[in-house]
Motif scaffolding. Sequence first.
Motif, mmCIF file in Angstrom:
data_model
loop_
_atom_site.group_PDB
_atom_site.id
_atom_site.type_symbol
_atom_site.label_atom_id
_atom_site.label_comp_id
_atom_site.label_asym_id
_atom_site.label_seq_id
_atom_site.Cartn_x
_atom_site.Cartn_y
_atom_site.Cartn_z
ATOM 1 N N ARG A 103 -53.374 -0.343 4.405
ATOM 2 C CA ARG A 103 -52.184 -1.201 3.479
ATOM 3 C C ARG A 103 -52.079 -1.678 2.308
ATOM 4 O O ARG A 103 -51.745 -2.510 1.845
ATOM 5 C CB ARG A 103 -52.239 -2.917 4.564
ATOM 6 N N THR A 113 -50.889 0.642 -0.068
ATOM 7 C CA THR A 113 -49.675 0.815 -0.076
ATOM 8 C C THR A 113 -49.307 -0.762 -1.461
ATOM 9 O O THR A 113 -48.512 -0.055 -2.505
ATOM 10 C CB THR A 113 -49.680 0.326 0.899
ATOM 11 N N ARG A 114 -50.697 -1.327 -0.574
ATOM 12 C CA ARG A 114 -49.753 -2.886 -1.421
ATOM 13 C C ARG A 114 -49.929 -2.687 -3.090
ATOM 14 O O ARG A 114 -49.580 -3.109 -4.685
ATOM 15 C CB ARG A 114 -50.918 -4.381 -1.148
ATOM 16 N N LYS A 118 -49.639 0.547 -4.829
ATOM 17 C CA LYS A 118 -50.025 1.146 -5.610
ATOM 18 C C LYS A 118 -48.226 0.412 -5.804
ATOM 19 O O LYS A 118 -47.986 0.810 -7.012
ATOM 20 C CB LYS A 118 -49.328 1.910 -5.106
ATOM 21 N N HIS A 119 -47.372 -0.315 -4.766
ATOM 22 C CA HIS A 119 -46.411 -1.223 -5.007
ATOM 23 C C HIS A 119 -46.480 -1.808 -6.298
ATOM 24 O O HIS A 119 -46.003 -2.507 -7.417
ATOM 25 C CB HIS A 119 -46.341 -1.805 -4.043
ATOM 26 N N ASN A 120 -47.674 -2.436 -6.387
ATOM 27 C CA ASN A 120 -47.616 -3.582 -7.317
ATOM 28 C C ASN A 120 -48.254 -2.995 -9.184
ATOM 29 O O ASN A 120 -48.219 -3.887 -9.870
ATOM 30 C CB ASN A 120 -48.673 -4.683 -6.810
ATOM 31 N N MET A 139 -49.004 0.507 -10.346
ATOM 32 C CA MET A 139 -47.715 2.010 -11.090
ATOM 33 C C MET A 139 -47.194 1.355 -11.431
ATOM 34 O O MET A 139 -46.737 1.429 -12.589
ATOM 35 C CB MET A 139 -47.089 1.754 -9.473
ATOM 36 N N PRO A 140 -46.272 0.074 -12.057
ATOM 37 C CA PRO A 140 -44.878 0.095 -13.098
ATOM 38 C C PRO A 140 -46.048 -0.531 -14.332
ATOM 39 O O PRO A 140 -45.617 -0.428 -15.433
ATOM 40 C CB PRO A 140 -44.619 -1.551 -12.346
ATOM 41 N N CYS A 182 -54.551 5.245 -7.742
ATOM 42 C CA CYS A 182 -54.993 4.313 -6.574
ATOM 43 C C CYS A 182 -55.821 5.067 -5.449
ATOM 44 O O CYS A 182 -54.919 6.195 -5.421
ATOM 45 C CB CYS A 182 -53.687 3.902 -5.938
ATOM 46 N N ASP A 222 -52.511 -9.624 1.566
ATOM 47 C CA ASP A 222 -50.892 -8.918 1.168
ATOM 48 C C ASP A 222 -51.277 -9.953 -0.342
ATOM 49 O O ASP A 222 -50.866 -9.690 -1.167
ATOM 50 C CB ASP A 222 -49.865 -8.697 1.620
ATOM 51 N N ASP A 224 -52.054 -9.672 -4.182
ATOM 52 C CA ASP A 224 -51.011 -9.642 -4.941
ATOM 53 C C ASP A 224 -51.859 -10.911 -6.186
ATOM 54 O O ASP A 224 -51.339 -10.211 -7.227
ATOM 55 C CB ASP A 224 -49.377 -10.759 -4.366
ATOM 56 N N THR A 257 -53.710 -8.562 -8.201
ATOM 57 C CA THR A 257 -52.633 -6.781 -9.209
ATOM 58 C C THR A 257 -52.076 -8.310 -10.486
ATOM 59 O O THR A 257 -51.529 -7.769 -11.363
ATOM 60 C CB THR A 257 -51.876 -6.768 -8.571
#
Length: 426
Positions: A337, A340-341, A343-345, A347-348, A360, A406, A410, A413
């Motif tokens: 979990r 995933t969080r 990478k989502h936050n 990678m941009p 990651c 999460d 957040d 990140t």
Amino acid sequence: MNNLEFDRQHIWHPYTSALDPLPCYEVTGASGAELRLSSKEVLVDGMSSWWAAIHGYNHPVINQAAHAQIDKFAHVMFGGITHQPAIDLCKTLLNIVPQGLSRIFLADSGSVSIEIAIKMAIQYWASQGRTEKSKLLTPRGGYHGDTFAAMSVSDPTNTMHGSFRKTLIEHFFAPAPQIGFDNAWHPDEIAPMRDILEQHHHQIAALILEPILQAAGGMRLYHPEYLKQCRLLCDEFDVLLICDEIATGFGRTGELFACNHAQISPDILCLGKALTGGYISMAATICTEQVAVGVCEGEPGVFMHGPTFMGNPLGCAVANASIELLLNSDWQGNVKRIETRLKHNLMPLAKLDSVENVRCLGAIAVAQMKSSVNVALFQKDCISQGAWIRPFGKLIYLMPPYICSDQQIDCLTQAIEYAITKGCAR
């Protein structure tokens, strides 16, 4: 003189100048994944106290284990004495580490566990009458600790150890692995390691490396096939394999041990950091029966090492509680979990001009900058966003506790994005 001023004038912190020390922040409390400062800020800890506090802080289960043991006895010497916490810990470790490992040497820090592993390997070959096998081989880009034998197998061009280059024993270094964890494997990657072993295996006692993640040397994630090929080369050229899982052990990469990504088992395994959930300094060097017996076959007939706090009962009791807590939790689900969080936050951020790349794996994330990070400025910015993150060099990285929500991920990140956007790498 207040506490922080006294600290600045008299207390030496890691990797900090006595002439111009980095700012320090006084912690007055810690619970869950958060630190409380004397200046009243509450910070999400993105470092797990240098990757050790995987359950966060002030955990009632580990607290209870520590209280129960300290009420019995906090320490006894391990020479000629044993105790239940050590026996329980060693039973547990042998049940969970890669197959084939059977003898455990309990030490007092990760760096010392590396010293022990190196001594084991060299004494093993000396006991077999092969005293010429006294050198180590390791990939560049690695880091194994700040004691002398550990420094000697860390990257020789690393600025942390550059001042000691003329004092350290010289070993063999292969190029650092270049193929990333998720990239396509190519057999040319392992060729330089093979070349060195073909030429010098008669001098090499062991190959030492950090499985999957080269941590403090550069936070590089590499392909599992590289690790698998190293195991095969060690078997082919009669060299021991030492795996340093001080940073990666106990679930950090998404596997309980990073060796499991390649489905290999070393001859000697080093553990530390998360072994006790960050409560107390303790480490373990675990070897095969062949190595343990081989070490003791020649003169002097015993392994020549014995730390004062070896097998510390308080440390063993805390380690038992931490490992049981981990194994009885959904640690894999939590680490996935978090991955995933992250990478989502993050990678941009790779699109930003100041960022070289983002990578990651498990509960690990790295934003590599194109320029060195101003640590004092970066940390000030992060604290303003409620996050504790300590970068080094060009690397901004996270290794948060597995219990982070999460929302806490957040927070971490977003603090990184805020600090990068403000221009911390300058």
